[in-house]
Design a protein around this motif. Sequence first.
Motif, PDB file in Angstrom:
ATOM      1  N   TYR A  35      -5.819   2.255  -3.619  1.00  0.00           N
ATOM      2  CA  TYR A  35      -4.738   1.994  -2.673  1.00  0.00           C
ATOM      3  C   TYR A  35      -4.860   2.967  -1.499  1.00  0.00           C
ATOM      4  O   TYR A  35      -5.339   4.090  -1.635  1.00  0.00           O
ATOM      5  CB  TYR A  35      -3.372   2.244  -3.325  1.00  0.00           C
ATOM      6  CG  TYR A  35      -2.940   1.213  -4.339  1.00  0.00           C
ATOM      7  CD1 TYR A  35      -3.363   1.281  -5.665  1.00  0.00           C
ATOM      8  CD2 TYR A  35      -2.059   0.190  -3.990  1.00  0.00           C
ATOM      9  CE1 TYR A  35      -2.942   0.349  -6.603  1.00  0.00           C
ATOM     10  CE2 TYR A  35      -1.622  -0.740  -4.923  1.00  0.00           C
ATOM     11  CZ  TYR A  35      -2.071  -0.654  -6.226  1.00  0.00           C
ATOM     12  OH  TYR A  35      -1.644  -1.566  -7.152  1.00  0.00           O
ATOM     13  N   GLN A  37      -2.241   4.771   1.238  1.00  0.00           N
ATOM     14  CA  GLN A  37      -0.839   5.004   1.551  1.00  0.00           C
ATOM     15  C   GLN A  37      -0.724   5.812   2.833  1.00  0.00           C
ATOM     16  O   GLN A  37      -1.023   7.008   2.855  1.00  0.00           O
ATOM     17  CB  GLN A  37      -0.118   5.707   0.405  1.00  0.00           C
ATOM     18  CG  GLN A  37       1.381   5.839   0.653  1.00  0.00           C
ATOM     19  CD  GLN A  37       2.148   6.357  -0.549  1.00  0.00           C
ATOM     20  OE1 GLN A  37       1.591   7.043  -1.408  1.00  0.00           O
ATOM     21  NE2 GLN A  37       3.421   6.028  -0.637  1.00  0.00           N
ATOM     22  N   GLN A  41       5.037   4.946   4.251  1.00  0.00           N
ATOM     23  CA  GLN A  41       4.924   3.573   3.759  1.00  0.00           C
ATOM     24  C   GLN A  41       4.607   3.574   2.268  1.00  0.00           C
ATOM     25  O   GLN A  41       4.173   4.569   1.704  1.00  0.00           O
ATOM     26  CB  GLN A  41       3.819   2.823   4.517  1.00  0.00           C
ATOM     27  CG  GLN A  41       4.051   2.715   6.016  1.00  0.00           C
ATOM     28  CD  GLN A  41       2.911   1.986   6.715  1.00  0.00           C
ATOM     29  OE1 GLN A  41       2.111   1.294   6.088  1.00  0.00           O
ATOM     30  NE2 GLN A  41       2.854   2.131   8.030  1.00  0.00           N
ATOM     31  N   GLY A  42       4.798   2.405   1.637  1.00  0.00           N
ATOM     32  CA  GLY A  42       4.379   2.259   0.251  1.00  0.00           C
ATOM     33  C   GLY A  42       2.874   2.065   0.180  1.00  0.00           C
ATOM     34  O   GLY A  42       2.224   1.736   1.173  1.00  0.00           O
ATOM     35  N   PRO A  43       2.284   2.275  -0.995  1.00  0.00           N
ATOM     36  CA  PRO A  43       0.842   2.086  -1.143  1.00  0.00           C
ATOM     37  C   PRO A  43       0.431   0.642  -0.885  1.00  0.00           C
ATOM     38  O   PRO A  43       1.164  -0.292  -1.216  1.00  0.00           O
ATOM     39  CB  PRO A  43       0.588   2.464  -2.604  1.00  0.00           C
ATOM     40  CG  PRO A  43       1.745   3.311  -3.003  1.00  0.00           C
ATOM     41  CD  PRO A  43       2.908   2.784  -2.228  1.00  0.00           C
ATOM     42  N   LEU A  45      -2.768  -2.052  -1.559  1.00  0.00           N
ATOM     43  CA  LEU A  45      -3.996  -2.233  -2.336  1.00  0.00           C
ATOM     44  C   LEU A  45      -5.185  -2.498  -1.421  1.00  0.00           C
ATOM     45  O   LEU A  45      -5.119  -3.321  -0.512  1.00  0.00           O
ATOM     46  CB  LEU A  45      -3.843  -3.405  -3.306  1.00  0.00           C
ATOM     47  CG  LEU A  45      -5.073  -3.671  -4.175  1.00  0.00           C
ATOM     48  CD1 LEU A  45      -5.204  -2.600  -5.257  1.00  0.00           C
ATOM     49  CD2 LEU A  45      -5.000  -5.058  -4.817  1.00  0.00           C
ATOM     50  N   GLN A  59      -8.044  -7.035   1.136  1.00  0.00           N
ATOM     51  CA  GLN A  59      -7.462  -6.144   2.123  1.00  0.00           C
ATOM     52  C   GLN A  59      -8.344  -4.935   2.410  1.00  0.00           C
ATOM     53  O   GLN A  59      -7.884  -3.978   3.039  1.00  0.00           O
ATOM     54  CB  GLN A  59      -6.070  -5.700   1.666  1.00  0.00           C
ATOM     55  CG  GLN A  59      -5.101  -6.875   1.553  1.00  0.00           C
ATOM     56  CD  GLN A  59      -3.667  -6.427   1.455  1.00  0.00           C
ATOM     57  OE1 GLN A  59      -2.998  -6.199   2.451  1.00  0.00           O
ATOM     58  NE2 GLN A  59      -3.206  -6.267   0.240  1.00  0.00           N
ATOM     59  N   LEU A  91      -5.159   6.520  -3.122  1.00  0.00           N
ATOM     60  CA  LEU A  91      -4.725   6.586  -4.516  1.00  0.00           C
ATOM     61  C   LEU A  91      -5.608   5.699  -5.378  1.00  0.00           C
ATOM     62  O   LEU A  91      -5.934   4.577  -5.007  1.00  0.00           O
ATOM     63  CB  LEU A  91      -3.280   6.104  -4.643  1.00  0.00           C
ATOM     64  CG  LEU A  91      -2.220   6.950  -3.950  1.00  0.00           C
ATOM     65  CD1 LEU A  91      -0.969   6.130  -3.704  1.00  0.00           C
ATOM     66  CD2 LEU A  91      -1.881   8.168  -4.790  1.00  0.00           C
ATOM     67  N   GLN A 102       0.268   0.000 -14.244  1.00  0.00           N
ATOM     68  CA  GLN A 102      -0.772   0.810 -13.622  1.00  0.00           C
ATOM     69  C   GLN A 102      -0.387   2.282 -13.665  1.00  0.00           C
ATOM     70  O   GLN A 102       0.774   2.636 -13.484  1.00  0.00           O
ATOM     71  CB  GLN A 102      -0.968   0.381 -12.169  1.00  0.00           C
ATOM     72  CG  GLN A 102      -1.467  -1.050 -12.027  1.00  0.00           C
ATOM     73  CD  GLN A 102      -1.667  -1.459 -10.590  1.00  0.00           C
ATOM     74  OE1 GLN A 102      -1.864  -0.629  -9.709  1.00  0.00           O
ATOM     75  NE2 GLN A 102      -1.648  -2.765 -10.340  1.00  0.00           N
ATOM     76  N   PHE A 104      -1.330   5.974 -11.981  1.00  0.00           N
ATOM     77  CA  PHE A 104      -1.924   6.474 -10.744  1.00  0.00           C
ATOM     78  C   PHE A 104      -2.423   7.903 -10.885  1.00  0.00           C
ATOM     79  O   PHE A 104      -1.853   8.722 -11.614  1.00  0.00           O
ATOM     80  CB  PHE A 104      -0.891   6.431  -9.615  1.00  0.00           C
ATOM     81  CG  PHE A 104      -0.614   5.051  -9.098  1.00  0.00           C
ATOM     82  CD1 PHE A 104       0.209   4.187  -9.805  1.00  0.00           C
ATOM     83  CD2 PHE A 104      -1.171   4.613  -7.907  1.00  0.00           C
ATOM     84  CE1 PHE A 104       0.471   2.906  -9.330  1.00  0.00           C
ATOM     85  CE2 PHE A 104      -0.914   3.344  -7.424  1.00  0.00           C
ATOM     86  CZ  PHE A 104      -0.094   2.489  -8.132  1.00  0.00           C
ATOM     87  N   GLY A 105      -3.470   8.206 -10.120  1.00  0.00           N
ATOM     88  CA  GLY A 105      -3.916   9.578  -9.978  1.00  0.00           C
ATOM     89  C   GLY A 105      -3.119  10.282  -8.891  1.00  0.00           C
ATOM     90  O   GLY A 105      -2.242   9.686  -8.266  1.00  0.00           O
ATOM     91  N   PRO A 106      -3.430  11.567  -8.638  1.00  0.00           N
ATOM     92  CA  PRO A 106      -2.665  12.350  -7.670  1.00  0.00           C
ATOM     93  C   PRO A 106      -2.990  12.009  -6.221  1.00  0.00           C
ATOM     94  O   PRO A 106      -2.218  12.346  -5.330  1.00  0.00           O
ATOM     95  CB  PRO A 106      -3.078  13.791  -7.985  1.00  0.00           C
ATOM     96  CG  PRO A 106      -4.456  13.648  -8.563  1.00  0.00           C
ATOM     97  CD  PRO A 106      -4.456  12.366  -9.320  1.00  0.00           C
ATOM     98  N   ARG A 109      -5.745  13.239  -0.010  1.00  0.00           N
ATOM     99  CA  ARG A 109      -5.165  13.210   1.343  1.00  0.00           C
ATOM    100  C   ARG A 109      -6.275  13.379   2.352  1.00  0.00           C
ATOM    101  O   ARG A 109      -6.918  14.427   2.400  1.00  0.00           O
ATOM    102  CB  ARG A 109      -4.117  14.297   1.524  1.00  0.00           C
ATOM    103  CG  ARG A 109      -3.456  14.261   2.915  1.00  0.00           C
ATOM    104  CD  ARG A 109      -2.343  15.289   3.017  1.00  0.00           C
ATOM    105  NE  ARG A 109      -1.274  15.026   2.076  1.00  0.00           N
ATOM    106  CZ  ARG A 109      -0.287  14.156   2.268  1.00  0.00           C
ATOM    107  NH1 ARG A 109      -0.242  13.464   3.404  1.00  0.00           N
ATOM    108  NH2 ARG A 109       0.649  13.987   1.356  1.00  0.00           N
TER     109      ARG A 109
END
Lengths: 113, 112
Positions: A35, A37, A41-43, A45, A59, A91, A102, A104-106, A109
């Motif tokens: 993903y 992000q 905003q939201g993540p 895909l 996408q 992400l 799902q 998620f990892g950290p 950035r």
Amino acid sequence: EAGVAQSPRYKIIEKRQSVAFWCNPISGHATLYWYQQILGQGPKLLIQFQNNGVVDDSQLPKDRFSAERLKGVDSTLKIQPAKLEDSAVYLCASSLVLGTAQYFGPGTRLTVT
Amino acid sequence: DAKTTQPPSMDCAEGRAANLPCNHSTISGNEYVYWYRQIHSQGPQYIIHGLKNNETNEMASLIITEDRKSSTLILPHATLRDTAVYYCIVRVQSGSARQLTFGSGTQLTVLP
């Protein structure tokens, strides 16, 4: 149980440079997702894999982004060349099979200057 | 997947129940309601999901109305660590390639 691992956690590059991110999903999880992000905003895909096959990459900006999951476990996401608008958190997530919860990892950035 | 509507922000006092609403009036019969949260600078965290019955786990309870057009996530005793953005998502479950579509979510702030 170990969670989803990602590296690096932070990366700063100049525009037109290349960058790669790595993800190790939860052991036994067949499905892996990347993903993007953007701040505020939201993540969103980018791509999802089922084992080592791509399920959905509709996408993913394929002119500059690529991803692979060669052995059906770890995955890498690459951007080449980077643009300023690629600055975001990337992400990785995994799930046992398609359609289930799902994890998620950290995130990584990325700052493109 | 059906679209969801959530308030942009909510406050809750520490120790009190936090009730986060979500409207999904166009939900289909085979779509589940999922809740995730994202604490600042972390990846999203799965909380709970359900189809039509109320669900409870160690983190939260999910109440889905009988017509399934709305739901409420309940954190029974909110703590400061529950401050996060909460996302309500509806989607078809297993066997589907459909993605999770994250909206803007609700920023929950737990106040001391």
